[in-house]
Design an enzyme around this catalytic site. Structure first.
Site, PDB file in Angstrom:
ATOM      1  N   ASP A 143      21.151  -4.502 -59.273  1.00 36.62           N
ATOM      2  CA  ASP A 143      20.987  -5.900 -59.678  1.00 36.62           C
ATOM      3  C   ASP A 143      22.052  -6.728 -58.983  1.00 36.62           C
ATOM      4  O   ASP A 143      23.052  -6.196 -58.499  1.00 36.62           O
ATOM      5  CB  ASP A 143      21.218  -6.028 -61.197  1.00 36.62           C
ATOM      6  CG  ASP A 143      19.969  -5.675 -61.988  1.00 36.62           C
ATOM      7  OD1 ASP A 143      18.892  -5.678 -61.405  1.00 36.62           O
ATOM      8  OD2 ASP A 143      20.104  -5.389 -63.190  1.00 36.62           O
TER       9      ASP A 143
ATOM     10  N   ASP B  36      19.522  -3.947 -66.806  1.00 36.34           N
ATOM     11  CA  ASP B  36      20.176  -4.444 -68.024  1.00 36.34           C
ATOM     12  C   ASP B  36      19.172  -4.896 -69.089  1.00 36.34           C
ATOM     13  O   ASP B  36      19.468  -4.909 -70.254  1.00 36.34           O
ATOM     14  CB  ASP B  36      21.164  -5.578 -67.721  1.00 36.34           C
ATOM     15  CG  ASP B  36      20.541  -6.677 -66.879  1.00 36.34           C
ATOM     16  OD1 ASP B  36      19.292  -6.755 -66.841  1.00 36.34           O
ATOM     17  OD2 ASP B  36      21.278  -7.467 -66.262  1.00 36.34           O
TER      18      ASP B  36
ATOM     19  N   ASP C  36      13.545  -3.320 -67.881  1.00 37.81           N
ATOM     20  CA  ASP C  36      14.025  -2.422 -66.820  1.00 37.81           C
ATOM     21  C   ASP C  36      13.871  -0.957 -67.206  1.00 37.81           C
ATOM     22  O   ASP C  36      14.056  -0.073 -66.374  1.00 37.81           O
ATOM     23  CB  ASP C  36      15.514  -2.698 -66.507  1.00 37.81           C
ATOM     24  CG  ASP C  36      15.710  -3.995 -65.744  1.00 37.81           C
ATOM     25  OD1 ASP C  36      14.812  -4.343 -64.954  1.00 37.81           O
ATOM     26  OD2 ASP C  36      16.742  -4.656 -65.938  1.00 37.81           O
TER      27      ASP C  36
END
Length: 977
Positions: free
Chosen positions: A394, A695, A699
């Site tokens: 990310d 997070d 996901d």
């Protein structure tokens, strides 16, 4: 499955009880004296049975709140917490009692070979006492028993220490913080400190921390699959208010009144009937167990052959001396001794230290990573991370600091530079007065964050970094947040998630009208807009030219590495539509440019990954221009064409994907489904070992699908953490690189140990077998072999499996899937070292008396002691040699490894004690200083031999490091050298 069945049975029982009619219950004096109006079991059973009738009979949620003496606005008072814990219990589950040290001793004693040796020792003592009397007849058997006790104690201590480490890590895994209202303010508390009466705030991805009742909220959906096995989400609202501990929030947000904690919750009662299993074996342990089985079979063959050769020779000698018919207890003792030697060869040959070394190394790595802010949830993740060839990371919070501030704003067709935390009044921002009120409403009302007072009465903001940045900006305009919240009533909320990429609210104005506010990704919100506020504060149609100007401003913000966010408003009228919030016809108010600086050290960490052959790819939901700017700053993006948007990627055919995937360095505007698609193809099409960071709740599929799932400890939801293998406690990319480094250290440490152990195995087996065949006796006795076994297994594992990583580990490529664990360089070292040791020990065994000029009745015992001593010192120096498999500088870092030095020193000290003082038990005699020097010299030469052997070139599978474009790199001059 067990949980699901237990739940169904429990629900059926509760329905049966309910059918029988309500049960009368009395309030005990203890509960009444504590000023509560409801018993703990009665309160817990309302939620268990989803009993809406009984809830209504108690006055609904408000009635329950009154009976547990709590204000739903103020929450529990801190001074009452201990009373509530005394009456209603603690929020902790009864855990299975930890295994004691003596249980580990008992487990170690279950080893079949040790049991056989114990029987041999007892028989040896019995025969010895009958033939040689006390105490001489005790020595051989007692020596074996002492050695067994030592082996068992060392094994038990090692296993017990590991269990303590895993217990600490398990405790760390269960540390969850929840947000509650207490003493009139919102604050974070540990899940263990929750009490009945607490008002808990729940959001997407949270785990429900206790049983409770829905107070208020929006679009609340719960995933109860962990309890019921049903994957369909359950809607929670006023008429269906029951929330169960252990379930997850799939969508929406809510406030919950806690009604049962700990063992009174649904989850707690089920946990009481189920015992959690231990860690599964890791792939490396499974692989090494296979190796151990093969070696064990070879050892068993050698042991049987040794016993047969010794026995046949003994019988032939008896026949030649015409004593075949004359048998004495001494003969029985000799045969028993041969059997003990054969069993001990099995003990030495079976490398039970292999699984121990893996567990020890992983436990050590897990403990060290804990100190370096990474919590490893699954043992196997440590070793798999060492083979990672690709990290999909990310952007927000991992590559960046996740401390966001509004840096620029486009409003009324003008761009203003905010510059961070300075106060800006209306004139400076040039916001038209008619727009200002709506602008502040869009910030304060359409927000999941809250402004709360801390203990000192200062404002602090609880919420995501993006929400916090917007609220901070609103507060800088000297606006009263609380006044806005009191003045307007929020009717409906659609919280932000990574699929919608927007958050919307319906708000009732004091005059009766209803407005909808929306904020989110520019490409989503801009599409929903038909009008815009112009420079004079008037609402005008959103023409194509204006769309171009706004898009240009958005791209300008993104090119400056700013996160972009649009806010919009729509007048809905006076009717409230229950079905949803409008998704078209909005008026664009403003575009925010939010700065989230790159973390210090990220660029260096990315370079470390590239040098280690690990491709770093950024997968983010942000604007593609923002993603490109950050990726360039981090050293991830090398060419503009290597960036792609998620929807575009997912629309490609499999053949097109195959062509573009190796080049993709940045995937922007990606949804969780795009991320999952990308990860799946990386693994299946290209055989990559993929690590993925995540997070959000959405996901979870990508985290599960990846080889190593890395959840963020600060920004991550409980759902993401539960589906991850490693929790990155500080959300820092550099920590992920640390995990990879430790993973590689685990793999290489176990390779070192296997190399060391196989060398000892080969030498011990061959020297005893060959000697038995030629001379009819084994130079290494059962007690001596047991001592060697302990050096080799437990102490060897401790010394080699706990070596910390060095920087050189990240300058070599990752180990590919399916690569052979025992490499050609390892075989070269094992064979070279074994040949040297066998030659030296063979010469000593067959010609040692002449070479050393040994005479007298104890010459054979002295020679066997020299052979035993030389053999042990060869292993001590070979342990040093095994610190490096390919490099010649074997001493590098050795003197900073206290564990290694401690094991070396204790091995030598024990050896001196065994030879000089325990000869009665170990069949040794004290040696002269010259013979001690000779043994040490033989051992030290093995070190030199090991270094020379490493100079012999061997073919090895070339695994080329990768450039940051994903293609194999040609080796440079130094690499070729």
């Amino acid at each position: 499955e067990k949980i699901r069945v237990a739940l169904i049975v429990q629900k059926a029982a509760l329905q049966f009880i309910d059918a029988a009619g309500p049960l009368d219950y009395k309030i005990t004096d203890e509960v009444r004296q504590a000023n509560f109006g409801i018993e703990p079991d009665e309160l817990a059973s309302i939620v268990h049975g989803h009993d809406i009738k009984r809830l209504k009979s108690h006055g609904g949620v408000d009635g329950i709140a009154e009976k547990v003496t709590v204000s739903l606005d103020e929450g529990v008072l801190s001074e009452n917490v201990s009373t509530r814990q005394r009456i209603y219990g603690f929020n902790q589950y009864t855990e299975k009692p930890p295994r004691t040290f003596w249980m580990f001793v008992w487990d170690a004693l279950q080893d079949l070979t040790l049991i056989i040796l114990m029987i041999c020792a007892v028989v040896s003592i019995g025969v010895g006492l009958a033939t040689e009397g006390w105490p001489k007849g005790m020595y051989d058997g007692a020596g074996i028993l002492l050695s067994i006790i030592l082996v068992v104690l060392v094994t038990a201590i090692s296993d017990y220490r590991q269990s303590l480490q895993f217990r600490d890590l398990d405790r760390e895994k269960k540390k969850i913080s929840v947000q509650v209202t207490r003493d009139g303010r919102r604050q974070q508390v540990s899940i263990y400190d929750l009490v009945v009466g607490d008002v808990v705030h729940l959001g997407i991805g949270d785990q429900v921390p206790a049983d409770g009742l829905f107070i208020s909220g929006y679009s609340m959906q719960i995933d109860e699959s962990s309890l019921s096995g049903e994957t369909d989400p359950v809607d929670i609202y006023e008429q269906k208010p029951f929330l169960l501990s252990g379930t997850k929030v799939r969508d929406g947000s809510a406030k919950m009144l806690v009604t049962a904690v700990g063992m009174r919750t649904e989850w707690g009662k089920l946990m009481e009937t189920l015992n959690e299993g231990g860690e599964d074996e890791t792939p490396l342990q499974v692989k090494l167990n296979g190796v151990a089985t093969i070696i064990g079979k070879i050892g068993l063959t050698f042991a049987v052959l040794t016993f047969l050769v010794l026995t046949v020779r003994f019988l032939i000698e008896k026949a030649l001396h015409n004593e075949f018919t004359k048998w004495s207890s001494t003969d029985a003792l000799t045969l028993l001794d041969y059997f003990a030697i054969a069993v001990t060869i099995i003990v030495v040959a079976v490398p039970e230290g292999l699984p121990l070394a893996v567990t020890l190394s992983l436990a050590f790595a897990m403990k060290q990573l804990m100190d370096e802010r990474a919590l490893v949830r699954h043992l196997s993740a440590c070793e798999t991370m060492g083979s990672a060839s690709c990290i999909c990371t990310d952007k927000t919070g991992t590559l960046t600091t996740n401390h966001m501030v509004v840096n620029k704003i486009w409003i009324c067709e003008k761009i203003s530079n905010i510059g961070g935390n300075e106060n800006k009044n209306i004139d400076e921002l040039e916001i038209h007065e008619s727009v200002f009120s709506i602008f502040l409403r869009s910030i304060f009302l359409n927000s999941s964050a809250e402004v709360v007072k801390d203990e000192n009465g200062q404002n602090s903001i609880l919420g995501t970094p993006t929400e916090t940045a917007l609220l901070e900006f609103g507060l800088l305009l000297s606006a009263d947040h609380d006044a806005y919240r009191r003045q307007f009533k929020i009717l409906k909320v659609e919280p932000f998630n990574s699929d919608r990429k927007k958050m919307s609210v319906l708000v009732a104005l004091p005059e009766g009208r209803i407005q909808a506010f929306c904020k989110g990704a520019p490409e989503i919100v801009l599409r929903m807009c038909e009008k815009v506020v112009d420079s004079s504060g008037e609402v005008v149609l959103l023409s194509e030219e204006r769309v171009r100007d706004i898009t240009e401003a958005i791209n300008g913000f993104a090119s400056d590495a700013l996160r972009t966010l649009c806010v919009a408003v729509k007048d809905v009228g006076e009717t409230f539509n229950e079905n949803g919030i409008p998704d078209s016809g909005y008026t664009l108010i403003a575009v925010f440019g939010i700065k989230d600086p790159v973390r210090p050290g990220v660029k260096e960490a990315v370079q470390t990954c590239l040098a280690a052959g690990i491709t770093v790819r950024m997968v983010t939901g942000d604007n593609i221009n923002t993603a490109k700017a950050i990726a360039k700053e981090c050293g991830i993006l090398t060419a503009e064409e290597n960036a792609i948007e998620g929807p575009e990627f997912s629309s490609k055919s499999p053949d097109e994907m195959k062509d573009i995937i190796p080049n993709i360095q940045v995937m922007a505007r990606s949804k969780p489904s795009d991320k999952l698609n990308f990860v799946t193809n990386l693994r299946n099409m290209f055989g990559e070992v993929v690590a993925v960071t995540g997070d959000g709740t959405n996901d979870a599929p990508a985290l599960r699908q990846s080889d190593i799932g890395l959840a963020m400890g600060i920004a991550g939801t409980e759902v993401a953490k539960e589906n991850a293998d490693v929790i990155v406690m500080d959300d820092n990319f550099a920590t992920i690189v640390n995990v990879a480094k430790w993973g590689r250290a685990v793999y290489i440490n176990i390779q070192k140990f296997v190399q060391f152990q196989l060398t000892v195995n080969v030498v011990a087996l061959i020297i005893n077998f060959v000697s038995a065949c030629i001379s009819g006796s084994a130079p290494l006795t059962a007690v001596q072999l047991l001592w060697v076994n302990m050096i080799m297994d437990t102490l060897g594992a401790l010394a080699l499996a706990t070596e910390p990583p060095n920087d050189a580990l990240m300058k070599r490529p990752p180990v590919p899937r399916g690569a052979s664990f025992i490499t050609k360089p390892m075989w070269r070292n094992i064979i070279g070292q074994s040949i040297y040791q066998l030659i030296v020990l063979g010469v000593l065994n067959f010609d040692g008396k002449q070479l050393l000029r040994l005479t007298g009745s104890d010459a054979t015992t002295v020679l066997n002691t020299v052979i035993f001593n030389s053999f042990v010192f060869c292993q001590v120096f070979n342990e040093i040699n095994s610190r490096e498999i390919e490099k010649i500088n074997i001493l590098r870092g050795m003197f900073s490894s206290w564990v290694f030095l401690g094991v070396m020193a204790s091995t030598v000290a024990f050896q001196v004690v065994i030879v000089e003082f325990l000869g009665t038990f170990a069949s040794t005699v004290p040696l002269s200083w010259q013979l001690w020097l000779l043994c040490i010299l033989i051992g030290s030469v093995s070190l030199i031999v090991g270094v020379i052997v490493k100079c012999i070139p061997v073919e090895r599978a070339a695994v080329k490091p990768k450039h940051h474009d994903g293609y194999d790199a040609l080796p440079s001059g130094p690499e070729l050298a």
